[in-house]
Scaffold this motif. Structure first.
Motif, PDB file in Angstrom:
ATOM      1  N   SER A   9       0.818  -1.209   0.000  1.00  0.00           N
ATOM      2  CA  SER A   9       0.000   0.000   0.000  1.00  0.00           C
ATOM      3  C   SER A   9       0.854   1.262   0.000  1.00  0.00           C
ATOM      4  O   SER A   9       0.450   2.292  -0.544  1.00  0.00           O
ATOM      5  CB  SER A   9      -0.943   0.001   1.192  1.00  0.00           C
ATOM      6  OG  SER A   9      -0.217   0.125   2.386  1.00  0.00           O
ATOM      7  N   LEU A  10       2.047   1.205   0.572  1.00  0.00           N
ATOM      8  CA  LEU A  10       2.944   2.352   0.564  1.00  0.00           C
ATOM      9  C   LEU A  10       3.446   2.652  -0.849  1.00  0.00           C
ATOM     10  O   LEU A  10       3.668   3.811  -1.192  1.00  0.00           O
ATOM     11  CB  LEU A  10       4.130   2.105   1.497  1.00  0.00           C
ATOM     12  CG  LEU A  10       5.142   3.228   1.636  1.00  0.00           C
ATOM     13  CD1 LEU A  10       4.495   4.418   2.329  1.00  0.00           C
ATOM     14  CD2 LEU A  10       6.339   2.750   2.414  1.00  0.00           C
ATOM     15  N   ALA A  11       3.606   1.614  -1.663  1.00  0.00           N
ATOM     16  CA  ALA A  11       4.060   1.820  -3.035  1.00  0.00           C
ATOM     17  C   ALA A  11       3.028   2.591  -3.841  1.00  0.00           C
ATOM     18  O   ALA A  11       3.376   3.348  -4.745  1.00  0.00           O
ATOM     19  CB  ALA A  11       4.339   0.476  -3.701  1.00  0.00           C
ATOM     20  N   ALA A  12       1.762   2.442  -3.517  1.00  0.00           N
ATOM     21  CA  ALA A  12       0.710   3.165  -4.233  1.00  0.00           C
ATOM     22  C   ALA A  12       0.599   4.616  -3.778  1.00  0.00           C
ATOM     23  O   ALA A  12      -0.132   5.395  -4.376  1.00  0.00           O
ATOM     24  CB  ALA A  12      -0.620   2.463  -4.031  1.00  0.00           C
ATOM     25  N   ASN A  13       1.350   4.961  -2.730  1.00  0.00           N
ATOM     26  CA  ASN A  13       1.328   6.320  -2.208  1.00  0.00           C
ATOM     27  C   ASN A  13       1.974   7.309  -3.166  1.00  0.00           C
ATOM     28  O   ASN A  13       1.528   8.441  -3.282  1.00  0.00           O
ATOM     29  CB  ASN A  13       2.041   6.342  -0.857  1.00  0.00           C
ATOM     30  CG  ASN A  13       1.473   7.343   0.085  1.00  0.00           C
ATOM     31  OD1 ASN A  13       0.485   7.974  -0.226  1.00  0.00           O
ATOM     32  ND2 ASN A  13       2.104   7.463   1.223  1.00  0.00           N
ATOM     33  N   GLY A  14       3.059   6.894  -3.833  1.00  0.00           N
ATOM     34  CA  GLY A  14       3.706   7.755  -4.808  1.00  0.00           C
ATOM     35  C   GLY A  14       4.671   8.746  -4.214  1.00  0.00           C
ATOM     36  O   GLY A  14       4.978   9.757  -4.835  1.00  0.00           O
ATOM     37  N   ASN A  19       6.092   8.776  -9.734  1.00  0.00           N
ATOM     38  CA  ASN A  19       4.671   8.932  -9.483  1.00  0.00           C
ATOM     39  C   ASN A  19       4.121   7.618  -8.926  1.00  0.00           C
ATOM     40  O   ASN A  19       4.820   6.624  -8.819  1.00  0.00           O
ATOM     41  CB  ASN A  19       3.926   9.387 -10.740  1.00  0.00           C
ATOM     42  CG  ASN A  19       4.015   8.377 -11.865  1.00  0.00           C
ATOM     43  OD1 ASN A  19       4.434   7.252 -11.667  1.00  0.00           O
ATOM     44  ND2 ASN A  19       3.624   8.796 -13.044  1.00  0.00           N
ATOM     45  N   ARG A  20       2.859   7.617  -8.561  1.00  0.00           N
ATOM     46  CA  ARG A  20       2.299   6.440  -7.881  1.00  0.00           C
ATOM     47  C   ARG A  20       2.259   5.206  -8.777  1.00  0.00           C
ATOM     48  O   ARG A  20       2.386   4.094  -8.297  1.00  0.00           O
ATOM     49  CB  ARG A  20       0.933   6.747  -7.315  1.00  0.00           C
ATOM     50  CG  ARG A  20      -0.164   6.881  -8.348  1.00  0.00           C
ATOM     51  CD  ARG A  20      -1.497   7.048  -7.720  1.00  0.00           C
ATOM     52  NE  ARG A  20      -1.459   8.198  -6.825  1.00  0.00           N
ATOM     53  CZ  ARG A  20      -2.525   8.758  -6.315  1.00  0.00           C
ATOM     54  NH1 ARG A  20      -3.706   8.286  -6.595  1.00  0.00           N
ATOM     55  NH2 ARG A  20      -2.430   9.784  -5.524  1.00  0.00           N
ATOM     56  N   TYR A  21       2.098   5.373 -10.067  1.00  0.00           N
ATOM     57  CA  TYR A  21       2.015   4.225 -10.962  1.00  0.00           C
ATOM     58  C   TYR A  21       3.376   3.567 -11.158  1.00  0.00           C
ATOM     59  O   TYR A  21       3.480   2.345 -11.184  1.00  0.00           O
ATOM     60  CB  TYR A  21       1.418   4.654 -12.308  1.00  0.00           C
ATOM     61  CG  TYR A  21       0.061   5.282 -12.140  1.00  0.00           C
ATOM     62  CD1 TYR A  21      -1.018   4.536 -11.706  1.00  0.00           C
ATOM     63  CD2 TYR A  21      -0.122   6.636 -12.379  1.00  0.00           C
ATOM     64  CE1 TYR A  21      -2.259   5.111 -11.514  1.00  0.00           C
ATOM     65  CE2 TYR A  21      -1.355   7.226 -12.196  1.00  0.00           C
ATOM     66  CZ  TYR A  21      -2.424   6.456 -11.769  1.00  0.00           C
ATOM     67  OH  TYR A  21      -3.646   7.016 -11.581  1.00  0.00           O
ATOM     68  N   THR A  22       4.408   4.389 -11.278  1.00  0.00           N
ATOM     69  CA  THR A  22       5.760   3.844 -11.402  1.00  0.00           C
ATOM     70  C   THR A  22       6.175   3.142 -10.112  1.00  0.00           C
ATOM     71  O   THR A  22       6.782   2.076 -10.148  1.00  0.00           O
ATOM     72  CB  THR A  22       6.756   4.961 -11.747  1.00  0.00           C
ATOM     73  OG1 THR A  22       6.296   5.665 -12.899  1.00  0.00           O
ATOM     74  CG2 THR A  22       8.131   4.401 -12.019  1.00  0.00           C
ATOM     75  N   SER A  23       5.851   3.736  -8.971  1.00  0.00           N
ATOM     76  CA  SER A  23       6.179   3.110  -7.683  1.00  0.00           C
ATOM     77  C   SER A  23       5.466   1.776  -7.517  1.00  0.00           C
ATOM     78  O   SER A  23       6.048   0.798  -7.042  1.00  0.00           O
ATOM     79  CB  SER A  23       5.800   4.040  -6.531  1.00  0.00           C
ATOM     80  OG  SER A  23       6.534   5.217  -6.579  1.00  0.00           O
ATOM     81  N   LEU A  24       4.211   1.719  -7.921  1.00  0.00           N
ATOM     82  CA  LEU A  24       3.456   0.469  -7.823  1.00  0.00           C
ATOM     83  C   LEU A  24       4.002  -0.580  -8.787  1.00  0.00           C
ATOM     84  O   LEU A  24       4.078  -1.763  -8.438  1.00  0.00           O
ATOM     85  CB  LEU A  24       1.982   0.719  -8.094  1.00  0.00           C
ATOM     86  CG  LEU A  24       1.038  -0.456  -7.850  1.00  0.00           C
ATOM     87  CD1 LEU A  24       1.085  -0.877  -6.394  1.00  0.00           C
ATOM     88  CD2 LEU A  24      -0.368  -0.092  -8.238  1.00  0.00           C
ATOM     89  N   ALA A  25       4.431  -0.166  -9.974  1.00  0.00           N
ATOM     90  CA  ALA A  25       5.015  -1.107 -10.933  1.00  0.00           C
ATOM     91  C   ALA A  25       6.332  -1.664 -10.409  1.00  0.00           C
ATOM     92  O   ALA A  25       6.600  -2.868 -10.520  1.00  0.00           O
ATOM     93  CB  ALA A  25       5.221  -0.425 -12.282  1.00  0.00           C
ATOM     94  N   ILE A  26       7.163  -0.815  -9.825  1.00  0.00           N
ATOM     95  CA  ILE A  26       8.432  -1.287  -9.258  1.00  0.00           C
ATOM     96  C   ILE A  26       8.169  -2.251  -8.116  1.00  0.00           C
ATOM     97  O   ILE A  26       8.821  -3.290  -7.994  1.00  0.00           O
ATOM     98  CB  ILE A  26       9.280  -0.087  -8.802  1.00  0.00           C
ATOM     99  CG1 ILE A  26       9.775   0.710 -10.010  1.00  0.00           C
ATOM    100  CG2 ILE A  26      10.466  -0.541  -7.962  1.00  0.00           C
ATOM    101  CD1 ILE A  26      10.413   2.031  -9.658  1.00  0.00           C
ATOM    102  N   SER A  27       7.213  -1.927  -7.277  1.00  0.00           N
ATOM    103  CA  SER A  27       6.864  -2.805  -6.164  1.00  0.00           C
ATOM    104  C   SER A  27       6.341  -4.156  -6.660  1.00  0.00           C
ATOM    105  O   SER A  27       6.683  -5.203  -6.111  1.00  0.00           O
ATOM    106  CB  SER A  27       5.808  -2.143  -5.289  1.00  0.00           C
ATOM    107  OG  SER A  27       5.371  -3.006  -4.281  1.00  0.00           O
TER     108      SER A  27
END
Length: 100
Positions: A9-14, A19-27
């Motif tokens: 959920s922290l990865a979706a924080n951005g 940005n939040r999408y890149t962080s979520l993709a990396i996670s």
């Protein structure tokens, strides 16, 4: 499991440079190497050592994420996600051996 889902959920924080999408993709991309590391670690070193070492490395990475900011924090969070995924994947077979 609280750390695993908290990092997801922290990865979706951005926060940080992405940005939040890149962080979520990396996670999300850190999960497959984590599962592979758990598989190789359980095969070569045993289940107990895999769980203990991955939890130790996860605590080091997440402590570094608290201390630093910017890209270093993102890399530390990605390393923490990788190692906690490995611990999460290795604890299930180890638990079945303990209670069977």
């Amino acid at each position: 499991s609280l750390v695993y889902y908290g990092l997801s959920s922290l990865a979706a924080n951005g926060d940080g440079p992405f940005n939040r999408y890149t962080s979520l993709a990396i996670s999300s991309l850190m999960e497959q190497p984590g599962n592979l590391a758990a598989f190789i670690g359980m095969k070569e070193c045993g289940k107990r050592l895999t769980v203990v070492s991955s939890l130790t490395l996860s605590s080091i990475a997440l402590t570094a994420a608290l201390l630093f900011d910017g890209p270093i924090r993102q890399v530390s969070l990605a390393a923490g996600k990788l190692t906690i995924t490995a611990a999460f994947a290795a604890v299930y077979p180890w638990t079945t051996l303990l209670f069977s």
